[in-house]
Design an enzyme around this catalytic site. Structure first.
Site, PDB file in Angstrom:
ATOM      1  N   GLU B 291      57.915  11.964 -34.940  1.00 40.18           N
ATOM      2  CA  GLU B 291      56.518  12.283 -35.215  1.00 40.18           C
ATOM      3  C   GLU B 291      56.460  12.984 -36.558  1.00 40.18           C
ATOM      4  O   GLU B 291      57.093  14.016 -36.743  1.00 40.18           O
ATOM      5  CB  GLU B 291      55.970  13.184 -34.094  1.00 40.18           C
ATOM      6  CG  GLU B 291      54.489  13.028 -33.885  1.00 40.18           C
ATOM      7  CD  GLU B 291      53.696  14.089 -34.632  1.00 40.18           C
ATOM      8  OE1 GLU B 291      53.185  13.744 -35.730  1.00 40.18           O
ATOM      9  OE2 GLU B 291      53.593  15.227 -34.143  1.00 40.18           O
ATOM     10  N   CYS B 325      50.040  19.179 -37.683  1.00 40.32           N
ATOM     11  CA  CYS B 325      50.054  17.796 -38.160  1.00 40.32           C
ATOM     12  C   CYS B 325      48.719  17.125 -37.846  1.00 40.32           C
ATOM     13  O   CYS B 325      48.336  16.163 -38.481  1.00 40.32           O
ATOM     14  CB  CYS B 325      51.226  17.021 -37.604  1.00 40.32           C
ATOM     15  SG  CYS B 325      51.706  17.459 -35.967  1.00 40.32           S
TER      16      CYS B 325
END
Lengths: 451, 526
Positions: B291, B325
């Protein structure tokens, strides 16, 4: 609720019957009946209700009639079965001309509905309504609707509007003839001009986890308004909002009112929300405050059911918290009665406090009147309050019974008023609404039964 | 096995965050902080098997007060990592034989261990990574959620799948552990993300070598403490402290079969390249569960309610100084309301609470380190040079504070519109319509989260269809994904498309195996 003495049901029934007998008949208000039909249609079908609410909500943001119609049919497209008037609307939306016509009709419909609940775009626009109500023996509290406050400029603008409104209301009411019943009770004079304000609009800094932040910031503007109200001899009422801000608002108001400069005014008030499980503790705090300060004006405590029920439940469920409001309506109603008694007993015991019972539930209102009499208080020791557009019939019936009634009158434009309007519509179409029961012809004994 | 271990686990529900609107709950957190502050710095040792190696080659400090040491840790060498993998390999052989149900029970016990100490753990997040209270508390809740969620998921996975059966044969699909998982974790969710990746590997019967971020060794240490205390065998969970070198050694080790990584694009791509190598003697293809970053856009259509949109955008872009994020970095707003939105956004910036993480109400704490502060400043300068800064904010002098900034009128090719800043910087671009906005989103190589403010159901559906992002949020903030409710992860260059906290995440940590048995003997089905 626990420990509260029960009022004689017969007394409540008698009072309730007398109020009910004074309700205007629907035939005298043809337009009102039309609105009720529309709301009736919405309350029968959850999907349709959702579609209509979402539409009403977006109306101010639509750029033109075509855009309006596209939104309307977009929402209605999600409803499974279309009642005949809506099927017509969907057919109309196929062409540009049809959409323009549909948009115009829908906009007119929303404006019409908004006017039922919002008395005017400005205080000036609302003076006719206020004068008319005064003539009919009804006082008001004006509430300035606004967009959410997320900047200091917006907080300043709202504070400025409130200050101007205090001036305007004072001027409007100065010209009206005497109405002794609305201007005096056993504890002294009652200001004619009455403004309700929202702390969340006075500061962009209300944070649930940091009540001090919002308190500090709002205090500056609220103090200015209290000074202005004192100077004009007006009443300033501070509304309660969602549970997130309850600590900040209660602390802020009680701290400010205890400041020496406000010892001799203005008249001020706070709100107690009966749907909150911990409202009895706040009631005790308010009664103790009223009894311990040496303020010249008795503290007004407006007792309401509470207008953020859905919000509180959803927020608690999304976070896995215990729900701060009563989830069963009867519990909330019983608490409302217990708090009514708590406030009236304090008054009867000599505490300088002015209970203002705000409800459209005939039982709650009749109960308050019956308790007042039972405690040996005079009728004018009690104030009753209703909302413009929802409690109009009750308002007239209460005035006809010689009771002091104050109508909460929102003022503002459609964009600003939309959140308010949606909340009121939700309340009005709720299946548990007293008004719905009443409209459906539920027998009076049932309407007046103890919760 | 005890009787209680056989009982079904109750249905998963998210761990409730503390109700911080109540003074008593705030007080509880402050007590956790007082406890932490009264102790010496965390001895965040490298912990391989039963062997603990303390050190102070790496020291984590409070980003709000760089003089305050929060934890001290060694920096593992390549040899340390090789040793950890060796121990883990042995640990994996034993751990895979523990029934899935028992492994799940261990994770649930770790959740309970954390629940009991949640205010102390939150305080550690506050100090080591300058997470404001509400977010630090949410980090612990998310960690608990991952443990509980994957525990249940692993039990379900162990039952296998129903396959088509015909008379005379029995077909079974089952899932086997892959072996040693290397977990390389970020500092921004210093407990939740490492424990999520670790728990997924452990729940499915793998052993783990965990390397936490060098900025958060203390948090990394306590989460290993939680799992070990709950009964994860020492050899099945090994902790190596360190930085890039230790991470590289872990990725390159031929005995590591799975690499779970959350972090930057550059490191993620390097891991994928390295993991593609198959040196002599390696008996498997390495799998990567990755990720990486995003460049997350919020589209605001003309019919949006700015009362809702502005606060949601501000919180998505600036909470925790934008160091998520999922954080918003570009607003694409319909030109009809662009001026109104920009004005209100600028006003909302003025009242942003920039301050220390341990102060209730703080929205923008310091960024994690000096490097981050400098990076944000560079992008802010770029914005001022290439466009117009609409609003900024004063910041305290001490601590790694970066000034929150909103900029607009940037040229289409401005690097700040493509590169992840990972800090409190937001750009605003007026667009002709939602399709113009969708085109701009579509032109980005990354696709993690996205937002849309719009009240027309047809437009919402249209944008959903055109949106490449992994997580799209409609009429709300775009951060705060909840385990089980918003399985989280990006598409395109934002990641391998895996969804942490989702129903299929565990499949990345197992090998499928189908067993077909002939049940006909002497012409009879037996």
């Amino acid at each position: 609720m626990g420990g509260a003495a029960r009022t004689d049901d017969q007394a409540v029934l008698d009072v309730g019957r007398a109020i009910h007998a004074a309700f205007p008949s629907a035939g005298r208000r043809p337009l009102r009946a039309l609105d009720d039909k529309a709301m009736d249609l919405a309350s029968q079908d959850e999907e349709l209700k959702a579609a209509l609410f979402r539409f009403v909500d977006v109306v101010p943001a639509c750029r033109n009639l075509d855009d309006l119609a596209r939104h309307l049919t977009g929402f209605l497209g999600e409803v499974d079965e279309h009642p005949p008037p809506i099927a017509v609307a969907m057919r109309m939306s196929g062409t540009k001309a049809g959409r323009t016509a549909l948009g115009a009709a829908a906009a007119a419909g929303v404006r019409h509905m908004a006017h039922r609940f919002i008395v005017g775009e400005t205080v000036d626009d609302a003076t006719g309504v206020m004068r008319d109500l005064w003539e009919r023996g009804v006082a008001t509290s004006v509430d300035l609707l606004g967009e959410a406050t997320i900047t200091q400029a917006e907080a300043d603008r709202y504070a400025r509007r409130c200050a101007e409104a205090l001036d305007q209301l004072t001027a409007v009411y100065a010209k009206l003839p005497p109405r002794p019943q609305l201007e005096q009770d056993a504890l002294g004079p009652l200001p004619r001009a009455n403004l309700s304000v929202k702390v969340s609009a006075l500061t962009p800094l209300l944070r649930p986890d940091a009540p001090e932040l919002g308190k500090r910031d709002a205090a500056v503007r609220l103090r200015d308004l209290l000074r202005r109200a004192k100077d004009r001899g007006a009443h300033l009422h501070i509304d309660m909002e969602s549970y997130d801000s309850i600590e900040a608002i209660a602390d802020l108001v009680l701290e400010l009112l205890a400041e020496p400069e406000f010892a001799d005014g203005p008249s001020a008030g706070v709100v107690l929300q009966a749907y909150l499980r911990d409202s009895p503790a706040l009631a005790d705090r308010l009664v103790a405050f009223a009894g311990s300060t040496t303020r010249a004006h008795p503290l007004v405590v407006r007792l309401v059911k509470g207008a953020y029920w859905d919000h509180e439940v959803v927020e608690a469920l999304q976070h896995g918290w215990s729900v701060p409001v009563f989830e069963v309506k009867a519990d909330s109603d019983r608490n409302f009665e217990a708090l009514t008694r708590r406030l009236l007993e304090a008054r009867a015991g000599g505490t300088p406090i002015r209970p203002a019972i705000a409800s459209h539930n005939l039982r709650s209102v009749a109960h308050a009147v019956a308790v007042t009499r039972e405690l040996g208080l005079r009728d004018d020791d009690l104030e009753l309050q209703v909302l413009r557009g929802l409690g109009d019939d009750l308002q007239d019936a209460l005035a006809a019974n010689g009771l002091r009634v104050r109508t909460y009158c929102p003022v503002g434009d459609l964009v600003a008023g939309m959140a308010y309007l949606v909340r009121r519509l939700l309340e009005n179409t709720s299946n548990e609404s007293f008004l719905a029961d009443q409209a459906s012809g539920t027998p009076i004994e049932q309407l007046l039964a103890a919760p | 096995m005890t009787a209680s271990a056989l009982r079904d686990l109750p249905t998963f529900r998210n761990e409730p965050v503390l109700e911080l609107r109540r003074a008593s709950e705030r007080e509880r957190l402050l007590q956790g902080l007082a406890w932490l502050d009264g102790r010496p710095p965390v001895d965040a040792a490298t912990w391989i098997g039963d062997d603990k190696q303390s050190g102070d080659a790496n020291v984590s400090t409070d980003p709000g007060d760089p003089e305050r040491v929060v934890a001290h840790a060694p920096v593992a060498t390549a040899q340390d990592v090789a040793h950890a993998v060796e121990v883990a390999e042995q640990g994996a052989r034993a751990w895979r034989r523990v029934p899935a149900r028992e492994r799940a029970e261990v994770l649930v016990r770790a959740a309970a261990w954390m629940r009991e100490r949640r205010e102390k753990l939150a305080a550690l997040c506050v100090r080591e990574t300058a997470k404001p209270w509400a977010e630090a508390d949410a980090d612990i809740c998310e960690a608990i959620d991952f443990l509980e969620f994957y525990a249940r998921g692993a039990i379900a996975l162990d039952r296998g799948h129903h396959l088509f059966q015909v008379p005379g044969e029995r077909n079974d699909l089952r899932y086997l552990p892959r072996g040693v998982t290397g977990v390389i974790a970020p500092w921004n969710f210093p407990i939740a993300i490492p424990i999520g990746m670790t728990a997924a590997a452990l729940a499915t019967g793998n052993a783990v070598v965990l390397k936490p971020a060098e900025q958060a060794p203390g948090c990394g240490f306590v989460l290993v403490e939680a799992l070990r205390a709950a009964g994860v065998p020492a050899a099945a969970l090994n902790l190596v402290q360190g930085a890039g070198e230790a991470g590289r050694a872990l990725v390159q080790d031929p005995r590591v079969s799975t690499i779970a990584f959350t972090g930057s694009l550059a490191v993620g791509l390097e891991i994928i390249r390295e993991a593609g190598q198959v040196p002599e003697g390696q008996l498997h293809l390495k799998r990567t569960v990755i990720e990486m970053g995003g460049k997350n856009c919020v589209i605001v259509d003309a019919d949006a309610d700015l009362d809702d949109a502005v606060p949601a955008i501000v919180s998505s872009a600036f909470d925790y100084a934008g160091q998520k994020c999922s954080a918003a970095s570009r607003v694409l707003v319909h030109e009809a309301i662009a001026d109104a939105l920009t004005e209100r956004l600028a006003g909302a910036m003025e009242v942003l609470q920039v301050g220390q993480a341990d102060t209730f109400g703080t929205e923008v704490p310091p960024v994690v380190e000096r490097e981050a502060q400098e990076r944000v400043a560079r992008y802010a300068e770029q914005c001022a040079r290439q466009g117009r800064v609409v609003a900024t904010h004063d910041v305290p002098g001490a601590g790694w504070f970066a000034a929150p900034t909103v900029a607009t009128e940037l040229p289409a090719d401005a690097p700040v519109l493509r590169e992840e800043v990972f800090g409190p910087l937001l750009t605003v671009e007026p667009v002709r319509d939602v399709d113009d906005a969708c085109d701009r989103v579509d032109a980005l190589p990354v696709a993690l989260t996205g937002g849309l403010f719009c009240r027309n159901p047809h437009t919402v559906e249209h944008v959903v269809r055109r949106s490449p992002v992994g997580n799209l949020y409609v009429n709300r903030s775009i951060t705060g994904a909840m385990v089980g409710r918003q399985p989280f992860g990006g598409n395109r260059l934002s990641g391998t498309g895996t969804k942490a906290g989702g129903p299929d995440y565990l499949l990345h940590f197992v090998e499928p195996q189908v067993v077909t048995e002939n049940t006909v003997r002497h012409g009879l089905v037996i």
